[in-house]
Write an enzyme that holds these catalytic residues in place. Structure first.
Site, PDB file in Angstrom:
ATOM      1  N   SER A  68       0.796  -1.233   0.000  1.00 30.86           N
ATOM      2  CA  SER A  68       0.000   0.000   0.000  1.00 30.86           C
ATOM      3  C   SER A  68       0.827   1.280   0.000  1.00 30.86           C
ATOM      4  O   SER A  68       0.254   2.358  -0.167  1.00 30.86           O
ATOM      5  CB  SER A  68      -0.919   0.024   1.207  1.00 30.86           C
ATOM      6  OG  SER A  68      -1.956  -0.889   1.000  1.00 30.86           O
ATOM      7  N   TYR A 195      -3.685  -3.770 -10.057  1.00 32.52           N
ATOM      8  CA  TYR A 195      -3.458  -3.386  -8.656  1.00 32.52           C
ATOM      9  C   TYR A 195      -2.555  -4.407  -7.939  1.00 32.52           C
ATOM     10  O   TYR A 195      -1.648  -4.028  -7.196  1.00 32.52           O
ATOM     11  CB  TYR A 195      -4.810  -3.244  -7.946  1.00 32.52           C
ATOM     12  CG  TYR A 195      -4.713  -3.088  -6.449  1.00 32.52           C
ATOM     13  CD1 TYR A 195      -4.344  -1.872  -5.869  1.00 32.52           C
ATOM     14  CD2 TYR A 195      -4.980  -4.160  -5.598  1.00 32.52           C
ATOM     15  CE1 TYR A 195      -4.246  -1.736  -4.488  1.00 32.52           C
ATOM     16  CE2 TYR A 195      -4.894  -4.026  -4.217  1.00 32.52           C
ATOM     17  CZ  TYR A 195      -4.525  -2.821  -3.672  1.00 32.52           C
ATOM     18  OH  TYR A 195      -4.426  -2.681  -2.311  1.00 32.52           O
ATOM     19  N   VAL A 265       1.515  -3.356   3.989  1.00 36.42           N
ATOM     20  CA  VAL A 265       1.595  -4.607   4.746  1.00 36.42           C
ATOM     21  C   VAL A 265       2.885  -5.396   4.481  1.00 36.42           C
ATOM     22  O   VAL A 265       3.144  -6.392   5.142  1.00 36.42           O
ATOM     23  CB  VAL A 265       0.360  -5.519   4.521  1.00 36.42           C
ATOM     24  CG1 VAL A 265      -0.891  -4.883   5.066  1.00 36.42           C
ATOM     25  CG2 VAL A 265       0.205  -5.900   3.064  1.00 36.42           C
TER      26      VAL A 265
HETATM   27  N1  GLU Z   1      -1.889  -5.653  -1.540  1.00 34.03           N
HETATM   28  C1  GLU Z   1      -2.421  -5.431  -0.226  1.00 34.03           C
HETATM   29  C2  GLU Z   1      -3.910  -5.672  -0.243  1.00 34.03           C
HETATM   30  O1  GLU Z   1      -4.531  -5.172  -1.128  1.00 34.03           O
HETATM   31  C3  GLU Z   1      -2.103  -4.027   0.214  1.00 34.03           C
HETATM   32  C4  GLU Z   1      -2.625  -3.733   1.608  1.00 34.03           C
HETATM   33  C5  GLU Z   1      -1.681  -2.880   2.401  1.00 34.03           C
HETATM   34  O2  GLU Z   1      -0.488  -2.818   2.140  1.00 34.03           O
HETATM   35  O3  GLU Z   1      -2.154  -2.241   3.348  1.00 34.03           O
HETATM   36  O4  GLU Z   1      -4.466  -6.349   0.571  1.00 34.03           O
END
Ligand code: GLU
Length: 413
Positions: A68, A195, A265
């Protein structure tokens, strides 16, 4: 060998790492199975000034997936390309106070509340590259843009991408919801695929510091010298990071750390102070909000130790009036102005000097020691000589002396 003058900054970063090694708790993200393989002890920090100087400590060169932390940079690319009005037809700008993967859309408009939660970020990615682009093309626009922020080529972590794609049904659900509400700019499949690839790009704490410093530097990468986005896009992005960057911990973060930031994350966090620096941190164990436990601790420690809170009261500014001298020749008073003149400085100049403007002499505003006139100050000062007019004997009441032409020099857009 002569001591390196930068050692104090590096030692400060080392000391911060030493302090946070004592901080325990949190857990490496496992809802994306590949992320569970991260080394929980990895710890790195990097700081890049808006003049392009880099300082780092610990595992600042270790690669991890951006996750994110990519969201503000994708948002910056979108608002730079399409403008804030068009983008906000699709995504709001309000903090949600909810977790990153919350299933919530504004009831009246069907927009995700902001571009920092997953729903909003998926919509932003769906817009990039335009309505006809497929997932490959959208992912390429994101990757190229993020590479310009980082100033180097970024590689996709295939294993993380595959892992996200095979377990990302909640994100697909968000994409379908926004598609049905009319805010997604592509099909749900295209948007989520692009994404997932965006989130799976590999970066280091050093990359994150350079990317953040690019926003802090008004959109120009201070290391490569390349303009990545315009000044407006950089400011809008920094504003959204301030209100929404740390998910449902954003308010607490603003009080205790006070730097625009974004977490991911994968264990990364970016933070910045406009006009000064960008910081990147890396430590995989996360708290309940999905923010890196030691990353938060590092930034809190840095902010406290070096007085970095953006809302800190910095004390009275040096007066913009360096000297005021009345010469006997024709009753002329010369006010020598100095420094970086902003709105409040221009206000002080005019308010303090107003009593000196009358019928019996003229006031010279000398700009030779002024280094920059901010747009707000320029608006306050513009047309002053014309507005105050002439003395009884026909001389201008206010004369501008500006040998370097600072009043005409505009900041780059
Ligand atoms: N790729 C992760 C998701 O979409 C990113 C979430 C994050 O980093 O907070 O769940």
């Amino acid at each position: 060998m002569a001591a390196d003058l930068r050692d104090p900054v590096r030692s400060a970063l080392d000391a911060v790492l030493g302090t946070v090694r004592e901080v325990h708790g949190g857990a490496v993200a496992s809802y994306i199975p590949e992320l569970a393989k991260a080394d929980p002890d990895a710890l790195g920090v990097a700081l890049v000034s808006t003049r392009g100087m880099l300082h780092d400590a610990g595992d600042a060169g270790a690669e991890f997936t951006i996750q994110s932390v990519s969201k503000p940079f994708a948002f910056a690319l979108a608002v730079d390309t399409f403008g804030i009005d068009e983008v906000t037809k699709h995504v709001g700008l309000e903090p949600s106070g909810e977790p990153f993967n919350a299933i919530s859309l504004e009831p009246a408009t069907g927009r995700p509340l902001n571009p920092m939660i997953n729903a909003g970020a998926i919509v932003i990615t769906s817009l990039l590259g335009g309505p006809d682009a497929d997932a490959d093309a959208k992912a390429a626009v994101v990757r190229t843009g993020l590479e310009r922020f980082a100033g180097r080529d970024l590689v996709l972590a295939q294993d993380v991408y595959a892992s996200e794609a095979s377990t990302g049904d909640r994100n697909r659900a968000l994409a379908y919801l926004t598609r049905s509400a009319g805010t997604l700019g592509a099909t749900a499949e295209i948007a989520t695929d692009a994404y997932f690839r965006q989130c799976s790009l590999l970066v280091t704490a050093r990359d994150l510091a350079i990317m953040a410093a690019t926003l802090a530097n008004g959109g120009v990468n201070p290391v490569s010298g390349e303009r990545v986005v315009g000044k407006d896009a950089a400011r809008w992005t920094t504003a959204v990071m301030t209100s929404c960057g740390m998910y449902d911990a954003s308010g607490t973060w603003l009080v205790h750390v006070g730097l625009p930031a974004k977490s991911g994350v994968g264990g990364g966090i970016v933070a910045l102070q406009p006009g000064q620096f960008g910081i990147g941190t890396f430590s995989p164990p996360l708290d309940a909000q999905g923010n890196s436990v030691r990353g938060v601790a590092m930034l809190q420690e840095l902010s406290t130790r070096f007085d970095l809170h953006m809302l800190e009261h910095r004390g009275a500014q040096l007066s913009p009036i360096a000297s005021l001298e009345r010469s006997d020749v024709g009753g002329e008073t010369v006010a020598v102005l100095r420094g970086d003149l902003k709105f409040a400085g221009a206000e002080e100049v005019l308010t303090r000097l107003a009593p000196l403007v009358g019928d019996d002499g003229c006031l010279v505003l000398d700009f030779s020691a002024v280094t920059r006139v901010a747009e707000g100050a320029r608006r306050v000062l513009s047309g002053v000589p014309e507005r105050v007019g002439l003395t009884a004997d026909g001389r201008p009441r206010v004369v501008i002396r500006d040998p370097e032409g600072v009043l005409e020099r505009r900041d780059p857009a």
